[in-house]
Motif scaffolding. Structure first.
Motif, PDB file in Angstrom:
ATOM      1  N   ALA A   2       0.821  -1.203   0.000  1.00 31.20           N
ATOM      2  CA  ALA A   2       0.000   0.000   0.000  1.00 31.20           C
ATOM      3  C   ALA A   2       0.856   1.254   0.000  1.00 31.20           C
ATOM      4  O   ALA A   2       1.767   1.415   0.829  1.00 31.20           O
ATOM      5  CB  ALA A   2      -0.931   0.003   1.204  1.00 31.20           C
ATOM      6  N   GLY A   3       0.584   2.137  -0.955  1.00 34.60           N
ATOM      7  CA  GLY A   3       1.267   3.419  -1.019  1.00 34.60           C
ATOM      8  C   GLY A   3       2.534   3.434  -1.826  1.00 34.60           C
ATOM      9  O   GLY A   3       3.054   4.506  -2.143  1.00 34.60           O
ATOM     10  N   ARG A   4       3.084   2.262  -2.168  1.00 28.73           N
ATOM     11  CA  ARG A   4       4.301   2.250  -2.981  1.00 28.73           C
ATOM     12  C   ARG A   4       3.986   2.680  -4.408  1.00 28.73           C
ATOM     13  O   ARG A   4       2.886   2.510  -4.901  1.00 28.73           O
ATOM     14  CB  ARG A   4       4.947   0.852  -2.964  1.00 28.73           C
ATOM     15  N   ILE A   5       4.983   3.256  -5.068  1.00 33.97           N
ATOM     16  CA  ILE A   5       4.793   3.891  -6.374  1.00 33.97           C
ATOM     17  C   ILE A   5       5.445   3.043  -7.447  1.00 33.97           C
ATOM     18  O   ILE A   5       6.644   2.729  -7.367  1.00 33.97           O
ATOM     19  CB  ILE A   5       5.414   5.303  -6.369  1.00 33.97           C
ATOM     20  N   ILE A   6       4.683   2.690  -8.463  1.00 34.68           N
ATOM     21  CA  ILE A   6       5.177   1.813  -9.519  1.00 34.68           C
ATOM     22  C   ILE A   6       4.939   2.463 -10.875  1.00 34.68           C
ATOM     23  O   ILE A   6       3.861   2.975 -11.149  1.00 34.68           O
ATOM     24  CB  ILE A   6       4.491   0.434  -9.442  1.00 34.68           C
ATOM     25  N   ALA A   7       5.962   2.466 -11.711  1.00 34.28           N
ATOM     26  CA  ALA A   7       5.838   2.931 -13.098  1.00 34.28           C
ATOM     27  C   ALA A   7       5.861   1.717 -14.011  1.00 34.28           C
ATOM     28  O   ALA A   7       6.746   0.858 -13.899  1.00 34.28           O
ATOM     29  CB  ALA A   7       6.984   3.872 -13.453  1.00 34.28           C
ATOM     30  N   ILE A   8       4.902   1.657 -14.913  1.00 34.00           N
ATOM     31  CA  ILE A   8       4.757   0.520 -15.823  1.00 34.00           C
ATOM     32  C   ILE A   8       4.834   1.033 -17.246  1.00 34.00           C
ATOM     33  O   ILE A   8       3.954   1.768 -17.702  1.00 34.00           O
ATOM     34  CB  ILE A   8       3.413  -0.201 -15.609  1.00 34.00           C
ATOM     35  N   GLN A  26      -3.332  -4.431  -4.779  1.00 36.50           N
ATOM     36  CA  GLN A  26      -2.386  -4.482  -3.666  1.00 36.50           C
ATOM     37  C   GLN A  26      -2.119  -3.108  -3.055  1.00 36.50           C
ATOM     38  O   GLN A  26      -1.364  -2.998  -2.093  1.00 36.50           O
ATOM     39  CB  GLN A  26      -1.063  -5.092  -4.150  1.00 36.50           C
ATOM     40  N   GLY A  27      -2.724  -2.072  -3.620  1.00 36.79           N
ATOM     41  CA  GLY A  27      -2.586  -0.744  -3.038  1.00 36.79           C
ATOM     42  C   GLY A  27      -1.465   0.107  -3.585  1.00 36.79           C
ATOM     43  O   GLY A  27      -1.155   1.159  -3.019  1.00 36.79           O
ATOM     44  N   TRP A  28      -0.835  -0.327  -4.694  1.00 33.54           N
ATOM     45  CA  TRP A  28       0.202   0.492  -5.320  1.00 33.54           C
ATOM     46  C   TRP A  28      -0.416   1.770  -5.890  1.00 33.54           C
ATOM     47  O   TRP A  28      -1.582   1.788  -6.312  1.00 33.54           O
ATOM     48  CB  TRP A  28       0.857  -0.257  -6.476  1.00 33.54           C
ATOM     49  N   ARG A  29       0.387   2.830  -5.982  1.00 26.71           N
ATOM     50  CA  ARG A  29       0.032   3.998  -6.777  1.00 26.71           C
ATOM     51  C   ARG A  29       0.662   3.801  -8.156  1.00 26.71           C
ATOM     52  O   ARG A  29       1.845   3.473  -8.258  1.00 26.71           O
ATOM     53  CB  ARG A  29       0.529   5.284  -6.114  1.00 26.71           C
ATOM     54  N   LEU A  30      -0.120   4.007  -9.210  1.00 26.42           N
ATOM     55  CA  LEU A  30       0.269   3.564 -10.550  1.00 26.42           C
ATOM     56  C   LEU A  30       0.597   4.710 -11.485  1.00 26.42           C
ATOM     57  O   LEU A  30      -0.150   5.682 -11.580  1.00 26.42           O
ATOM     58  CB  LEU A  30      -0.875   2.761 -11.185  1.00 26.42           C
ATOM     59  N   ALA A  31       1.698   4.545 -12.207  1.00 31.34           N
ATOM     60  CA  ALA A  31       2.037   5.427 -13.315  1.00 31.34           C
ATOM     61  C   ALA A  31       2.162   4.561 -14.553  1.00 31.34           C
ATOM     62  O   ALA A  31       3.017   3.667 -14.609  1.00 31.34           O
ATOM     63  CB  ALA A  31       3.340   6.164 -13.048  1.00 31.34           C
ATOM     64  N   LEU A  32       1.306   4.791 -15.537  1.00 32.96           N
ATOM     65  CA  LEU A  32       1.307   4.012 -16.770  1.00 32.96           C
ATOM     66  C   LEU A  32       1.890   4.868 -17.888  1.00 32.96           C
ATOM     67  O   LEU A  32       1.419   5.986 -18.130  1.00 32.96           O
ATOM     68  CB  LEU A  32      -0.109   3.571 -17.130  1.00 32.96           C
ATOM     69  N   ILE A  33       2.909   4.345 -18.564  1.00 26.78           N
ATOM     70  CA  ILE A  33       3.593   5.070 -19.637  1.00 26.78           C
ATOM     71  C   ILE A  33       3.472   4.242 -20.902  1.00 26.78           C
ATOM     72  O   ILE A  33       3.783   3.047 -20.908  1.00 26.78           O
ATOM     73  CB  ILE A  33       5.076   5.283 -19.290  1.00 26.78           C
TER      74      ILE A  33
END
Length: 229
Positions: A2-8, A26-33
């Motif tokens: 929860a709260g972790r930042i992921i770039a995809i 799972q609570g990730w913060r998402l960045a989609l590129i």
């Protein structure tokens, strides 16, 4: 998570979308590129930042996209490199354009995104990079020369970068799928046993484990995810 930042990267594709959905759960913060200009349907309730029209073969564009993620969320914890491409072509009679294009799409996009992400991942308590290689690059079959060669480049990049970032506590690994169960692959191989292929959600689970804090002891690994192929 929860709260972790992921770039995809490649976040609009079949695998990228599956990873995004699983990460959101799972609570990730998402960045989609993605190179695609339009965003995919966002996972319900997820905190999503989409950047479309990004040419990751251009180092400056990749750098700007990754920096925008860190600016938006205040950091970056994991980069998942899914952007890439495939072509079937024999070596004999080829012009070389396919080799160049697949190198750019598979190796250069990955390298550019990794390079841009490193300063941000170093500041994370658990920086992670997960790349997508190919089981078919371990032993190339007919018509797989340019694709397998480019994915072998991803494997070597993964191993080299894992050694480079060990002192910083940033892990770098790759998954090596066989045939993904996607609409395109089903259309191309209608007579195949689809049940033996790898479901995108199953590959997403492996990738998110490698991106998690629990995978701190795994780096430089090339992990086959081959279903029953």
């Amino acid at each position: 998570m929860a709260g972790r930042i992921i770039a995809i990267t490649g976040g609009s594709g079949v695998l990228g979308s599956a990873v995004a959905v699983a990460a959101a759960e799972q609570g990730w913060r998402l960045a989609l590129i993605d190179f695609a200009p339009s965003p995919p349907a966002a996972p319900v309730g997820a905190d999503v930042f989409f950047q479309g029209g990004v040419d990751l073969t251009d180092a400056n564009a990749a750098g700007a996209a990754i920096d925008a993620v860190a600016d938006r969320f205040g950091g970056l914890d994991a980069l998942l490199n899914i952007a890439g491409g495939f072509s079937w072509e024999k070596v004999e009679g080829a012009t070389g354009e396919t080799w160049k294009r697949l190198f750019l799409m598979n190796v250069q996009t990955c390298s550019n995104a990794c390079r841009a992400a490193i300063p941000h991942l170093r500041r994370s308590a658990a920086g992670r990079i997960v790349n997508v290689g190919a089981n078919g690059a371990l032993k190339a079959s007919l018509g797989m020369g340019p694709y397998a060669a480019s994915k072998a480049g991803v494997h070597s990049l993964t191993e080299a970068l894992a050694e480079e970032l060990k002192p910083d506590g940033v892990t770098v690994n790759a998954v090596l799928p066989s045939i993904l169960d996607t609409p395109t692959n089903r259309a191309d191989m209608p007579g195949a046993d689809f049940a033996s292929w790898v479901a995108p959600g199953d590959l997403a689970s492996v990738m998110l484990f490698l991106a998690s804090e629990d995978a701190r002891a795994v780096t430089g690994a090339l992990i086959p995810v081959t279903g029953r192929v």
